[in-house]
Scaffold this active site. Structure first.
Site, PDB file in Angstrom:
ATOM      1  N   HIS A  34      11.125  -6.212   1.148  1.00  0.00           N
ATOM      2  CA  HIS A  34      10.965  -6.030  -0.178  1.00  0.00           C
ATOM      3  C   HIS A  34      12.242  -6.428  -1.129  1.00  0.00           C
ATOM      4  CE1 HIS A  34       7.455  -2.890  -0.336  1.00  0.00           C
ATOM      5  NE2 HIS A  34       7.792  -2.893   1.128  1.00  0.00           N
ATOM      6  N   ASN A  51       3.066   1.798  -2.396  1.00  0.00           N
ATOM      7  CA  ASN A  51       2.829   0.424  -2.514  1.00  0.00           C
ATOM      8  C   ASN A  51       1.783   0.361  -3.604  1.00  0.00           C
ATOM      9  OD1 ASN A  51       4.469  -0.969  -0.793  1.00  0.00           O
ATOM     10  ND2 ASN A  51       3.114  -0.874   1.020  1.00  0.00           N
ATOM     11  N   HIS A  92      14.062   6.315  -0.118  1.00  0.00           N
ATOM     12  CA  HIS A  92      13.744   6.698   1.104  1.00  0.00           C
ATOM     13  C   HIS A  92      12.414   7.701   1.113  1.00  0.00           C
ATOM     14  CE1 HIS A  92      14.146   8.312   5.359  1.00  0.00           C
ATOM     15  NE2 HIS A  92      15.345   8.863   5.227  1.00  0.00           N
TER      16      HIS A  92
HETATM   17 FE1  HDD Z   1       8.790   0.356   3.819  1.00  0.00          FE
HETATM   18  C1  HDD Z   1      11.487  -0.931   1.945  1.00  0.00           C
HETATM   19  C2  HDD Z   1       7.053   0.865   1.157  1.00  0.00           C
HETATM   20  C3  HDD Z   1       6.220   1.212   5.856  1.00  0.00           C
HETATM   21  C4  HDD Z   1      10.995   0.137   6.540  1.00  0.00           C
HETATM   22  N1  HDD Z   1       9.222   0.037   2.038  1.00  0.00           N
HETATM   23  C5  HDD Z   1      10.409  -0.389   1.112  1.00  0.00           C
HETATM   24  C6  HDD Z   1      10.221  -0.329  -0.179  1.00  0.00           C
HETATM   25  C7  HDD Z   1       8.930  -0.066  -0.501  1.00  0.00           C
HETATM   26  C8  HDD Z   1       8.194   0.210   1.037  1.00  0.00           C
HETATM   27  C9  HDD Z   1       8.304   0.090  -1.909  1.00  0.00           C
HETATM   28  C10 HDD Z   1      11.343  -1.011  -0.995  1.00  0.00           C
HETATM   29  C11 HDD Z   1      11.963   0.183  -1.781  1.00  0.00           C
HETATM   30  C12 HDD Z   1      13.039  -0.408  -2.914  1.00  0.00           C
HETATM   31  O1  HDD Z   1      12.431  -0.807  -3.941  1.00  0.00           O
HETATM   32  O2  HDD Z   1      14.043  -0.473  -2.530  1.00  0.00           O
HETATM   33  N2  HDD Z   1       6.905   0.825   3.541  1.00  0.00           N
HETATM   34  C13 HDD Z   1       6.457   0.937   2.221  1.00  0.00           C
HETATM   35  C14 HDD Z   1       4.959   1.562   2.533  1.00  0.00           C
HETATM   36  C15 HDD Z   1       4.891   1.699   3.741  1.00  0.00           C
HETATM   37  C16 HDD Z   1       6.053   1.163   4.315  1.00  0.00           C
HETATM   38  C17 HDD Z   1       4.235   2.114   1.308  1.00  0.00           C
HETATM   39  C18 HDD Z   1       3.703   1.993   4.489  1.00  0.00           C
HETATM   40  C19 HDD Z   1       2.881   3.112   4.063  1.00  0.00           C
HETATM   41  N3  HDD Z   1       8.456   0.476   5.943  1.00  0.00           N
HETATM   42  C20 HDD Z   1       7.556   0.930   6.641  1.00  0.00           C
HETATM   43  C21 HDD Z   1       7.755   0.900   7.798  1.00  0.00           C
HETATM   44  C22 HDD Z   1       8.990   0.735   8.304  1.00  0.00           C
HETATM   45  C23 HDD Z   1       9.529   0.450   6.816  1.00  0.00           C
HETATM   46  C24 HDD Z   1       6.534   1.500   8.930  1.00  0.00           C
HETATM   47  C25 HDD Z   1       9.689   0.648   9.414  1.00  0.00           C
HETATM   48  C26 HDD Z   1       9.623   1.685  10.293  1.00  0.00           C
HETATM   49  N4  HDD Z   1      10.913  -0.333   4.153  1.00  0.00           N
HETATM   50  C27 HDD Z   1      11.677  -0.239   5.382  1.00  0.00           C
HETATM   51  C28 HDD Z   1      13.147  -0.493   5.028  1.00  0.00           C
HETATM   52  C29 HDD Z   1      12.978  -0.686   3.671  1.00  0.00           C
HETATM   53  C30 HDD Z   1      11.688  -0.816   3.159  1.00  0.00           C
HETATM   54  C31 HDD Z   1      13.405  -1.540   6.278  1.00  0.00           C
HETATM   55  C32 HDD Z   1      13.865  -2.216   3.401  1.00  0.00           C
HETATM   56  C33 HDD Z   1      14.655  -1.787   2.440  1.00  0.00           C
HETATM   57  C34 HDD Z   1      14.907  -0.378   2.124  1.00  0.00           C
HETATM   58  O3  HDD Z   1      13.991   0.048   3.090  1.00  0.00           O
HETATM   59  O4  HDD Z   1      15.575   0.028   1.582  1.00  0.00           O
HETATM   60  O5  HDD Z   1      13.747   0.569   5.731  1.00  0.00           O
END
Ligand code: HDD
Length: 719
Positions: free
Chosen positions: A88, A161, A352
């Site tokens: 993202h 999402n 978060h």
């Molecule tokens: Fe995630 C970012 C949505 C599964 C780990 N995620 C991130 C963002 C969104 C989502 C919208 C961007 C937030 C922003 O605008 O700063 N992610 C989802 C959705 C998921 C999902 C809807 C499943 C239903 N994500 C998911 C899993 C993991 C992550 C299973 C890890 C185990 N996601 C992350 C992250 C991020 C992230 C690595 C990257 C940047 C951040 O968090 O702040 O922690």
């Protein structure tokens, strides 16, 4: 210039602003924001006398190490970048407000869901998932839809999402999924695209991804704008009411402007014409007062119905079909203010899914459970310190009191000698609060289980909902899905990967598999290893909520209308522009060159864009005014002809007044079809010299339809 005094927080009791103050911008401004000042200074406040020359030994001599002004400036510049989000990375944010329609106190004690009078400030960030920060907006991808509610009980982040399901069931597979979709590690190719071997290799071995893959290959993955996307919390969460009773809940965002998408040819061209297409659209809409709006919906499932469905509520690869549990609309989100500073707000916001408030809780969805670790952890490398919650955009409006202290970039100066609990020296403060006094208490779900690494049997069916999605699509949506599979798998270089994919598609729908196989010039192979989990269901029910064809089509707010003009354009035709603007659309004049064109009544019309700098893909509809000379100029201009051809091919509304129709005929000829062939639905012409009400109304209704994908022979149009 602001003085240190100006920069002090407004709340005299500490560094946290008063909870009564709901306006984020005022809070941020009160704390740290500043207007550009008058005198240029160093970071220490030293007034700078020369910002053009470094300090050197003589006018032609070497630069002196002593130049502390140069060193400070270059040092800061060297460290201006922070790591982009690991997923993202590319996004756009906006401030807004959430207004509740009706109290949800029956289901939840969450403070912001009690009183319809209360307005909750929000910050939203939309994003693509796979691409880097500099990638194009219109890549085929899932879109992030992350909403932060600044409530009186702390921040509630709904990190969702634009698709209601996810690729994997267990968070332990997330790094694998992302490694597979990101550019391949040996040559860092391709950028922001799933159309490559490693992604499809992984997917072809992960049948649980099939439902989300159907969404990804649909036009949902190429939205027209952020304002016309749905949003979903994806996981099943819990609501808990004051008495401690719980229900399951799924969150939905329904765009007031309807759900609308691009077509693939547009998405590809937009990546070159305007890589910032979605970000710009959001920015412009808010700047022009065309505030994007979504209604918040919830699907509520009583605790006793947990096992009522033939899918598991804890499985993030499944949705709850709206025909089984209708979505109740409970409030509205309006985005009404652009950020002041992209880095400070959109880049530094740290969402978060674990940021919840009393009255909302997690379920045991194994994808959600893994997410709960990831988000705080990732901020440590991205924002560099455990104090990222002190960055203005991340600060809750609720007071923060705890005994955490120190660390990199700590801002808060907590007075006194006590930073432990229990204590007597600090009168025992801050003190924990029980549930009935507003404290957060986890839902007391009974647990008595073995410690094992096993997937629940209820997660085994990977195909029924993928098939439901497919069956619920209109014919044109199905055609687009087939084309998307053919494109993506056509880029795959390993035959075995394509074969496994087509075989998996056979478990979703045999006809789909055959069409894709035909497009790829191959036969449908028998089911792949591990994919024989469930038999193919012949007639799953349809769910109308899953098809874009059934979305709202009653508004043209925020739509961009191109008006093609040249000198001697007919003034009478242009009266329609006011009508379109009154309906909330933006009208732009496009001519062979910038500057002004003169109407047949000698009025000067300011040209917004020259034809070579734009394209029909940047607009939702085209209007061609009358005026013999104007139309003749446009007919002789290849850009103008292409503009109309493309708009026709992409199913957009086209209106022509009087002899403006000549340009439509010219476009049809140049597309290799007969003069009069560009008729079809959504092409509106008026031959009389005066603009009629019914002409304007028909054009407005056609724009509101968004597009006419069922126009005959669109593929045959060369554009
Ligand atoms: Fe995630 C970012 C949505 C599964 C780990 N995620 C991130 C963002 C969104 C989502 C919208 C961007 C937030 C922003 O605008 O700063 N992610 C989802 C959705 C998921 C999902 C809807 C499943 C239903 N994500 C998911 C899993 C993991 C992550 C299973 C890890 C185990 N996601 C992350 C992250 C991020 C992230 C690595 C990257 C940047 C951040 O968090 O702040 O922690």
């Amino acid at each position: 210039m602001t003085t240190p005094k100006d920069q002090k927080p407004t709340n005299p009791t500490g560094l946290h602003p008063s909870p009564a103050d709901l306006n984020r911008s005022e809070q941020a401004a009160a704390m740290l924001a500043q207007e550009p000042g008058e005198t240029l200074t160093t970071n220490q406040g030293l007034p700078v006398s020369d910002n053009q020359n470094s300090l050197r030994a003589g006018s032609r001599g070497p630069t002196l190490l002593e130049d502390h002004i140069l060193r400070e400036k270059i040092m800061h510049f060297d460290h201006e970048r922070i790591p982009e989000r690991v997923v993202h990375a590319r996004g756009a944010g906006a401030h807004g407000v959430f207004e509740l329609y009706k109290s949800m106190s029956h289901y939840t004690k969450a403070g912001f869901l009690q009183d319809p009078q209360v307005k909750t400030p929000v910050f939203v960030r939309f994003s693509t998932v796979a691409g880097s920060r500099g990638s194009a907006d219109t890549a085929r991808d899932v879109r992030g839809f992350a909403v932060r509610f600044y409530t009186q009980e702390g921040n509630f982040d709904l990190v969702g999402n634009n698709m209601p399901v996810f690729f994997i069931q267990d968070a332990i597979k997330f790094p694998d999924l992302i490694h597979a979709v990101k550019p391949e590690p040996h040559h860092e190719i391709p950028q922001a695209s799933s159309a490559h071997d490693t992604f499809w290799d992984f997917i072809s071995l992960m049948p649980e991804s099939m439902h989300t893959i159907m969404w990804l290959m649909s036009d949902r993955a190429i939205p027209r704008s952020f304002a016309t996307m749905e949003g979903f919390g994806v996981h099943t969460f819990r609501f808990i009411n004051e008495s401690g009773n719980s229900v399951f809940v799924k969150f939905h965002w329904k765009p007031v402007r309807g759900v609308h998408s691009l077509v693939w040819d547009e998405a590809v061209k937009l990546a070159g014409k305007d890589a910032d297409f979605h970000r710009r659209d959001l920015w412009d809409a808010i700047n022009q007062g065309q505030y994007p709006e979504w209604e918040l919906g919830v699907q509520i499932v009583p605790e006793e119905d947990e096992y009522k469905f033939d899918f598991d509520l804890l499985d993030a690869t499944k949705l709850i079909p709206e025909l089984l549990v209708p979505v109740q609309i409970i409030g509205k989100l309006t985005l009404n203010r652009n950020p002041d500073n992209f880095f400070a707000e959109t880049e530094q916001v740290a969402f978060h899914p674990g940021h919840i408030v009393p009255g909302i809780d997690f379920t045991n969805d194994p994808l959600l459970q893994g997410r709960l670790f990831s988000y705080t952890d990732t901020q440590l490398s991205r924002l560099g310190s455990p104090n990222f919650h002190e960055i203005p955009i991340n600060r809750p409006i609720a007071a923060v009191n705890n005994n955490q202290r120190d660390g990199h970039m700590r801002q808060t100066i907590v007075k006194g000698r006590v930073s432990y609990e229990p204590n007597s020296l600090g009168k025992g403060l801050p003190m924990q609060k029980p549930w009935d006094q507003g404290g957060f208490v986890s839902y007391g779900e009974p647990m008595e289980e073995e410690k094992i690494r096993v997937r629940s049997e209820g997660f085994a069916d990977h195909f029924s909902q993928a098939a439901l999605f497919w069956r619920s699509q209109s014919q044109w949506e199905k055609d687009h899905i087939v084309s998307a599979f053919c494109f993506e798998l056509g880029k795959v270089e390993i035959d075995a990967v394509r074969e496994r994919m087509v075989s998996l598609l056979g478990q979703v729908d045999r006809f789909l598999a055959h069409r894709v196989a035909e497009g790829l010039g191959m036969a449908v192979a028998p089911p792949a290893h591990g994919a024989e989990a469930l038999p193919y269901t012949d007639e799953p029910e349809m769910d109308t909520a899953l098809s874009l064809a059934n979305s709202r089509k009653n508004s043209i707010i925020g739509r961009k209308i191109a008006v093609l003009v040249a000198d001697n354009v007919d003034e009478e035709s242009l009266v329609i522009c006011k009508t379109l603007e009154a309906e909330g659309a933006s009208v732009k004049f496009i001519a062979p060159r910038l500057g002004e064109v003169k109407s047949n009544e000698d009025e000067l019309i300011k040209v917004n864009y020259s034809l070579p700098t734009v394209g029909s893909v940047l607009f939702d509809a085209v209007f061609i005014p009358g005026g013999q000379q104007s139309v003749e100029t446009l007919c002789a201009n290849a850009h103008a002809v292409l503009f109309v051809k493309e708009a026709y091919k992409h199913g957009k509304a086209i209106a022509a007044h009087h002899n403006g129709t000549l340009l439509i005929a010219q476009a049809a000829r140049s597309a290799g079809v007969a003069d009069g062939a560009f008729k079809g639905p959504g092409v509106i012409t008026l031959s009389s010299e005066t603009i009629s009400d019914s002409f304007s109304k028909s054009f407005i209704a056609a724009i509101a339809m968004h597009r006419f994908p069922e126009r005959p022979d669109l593929d045959a149009v060369v554009a």
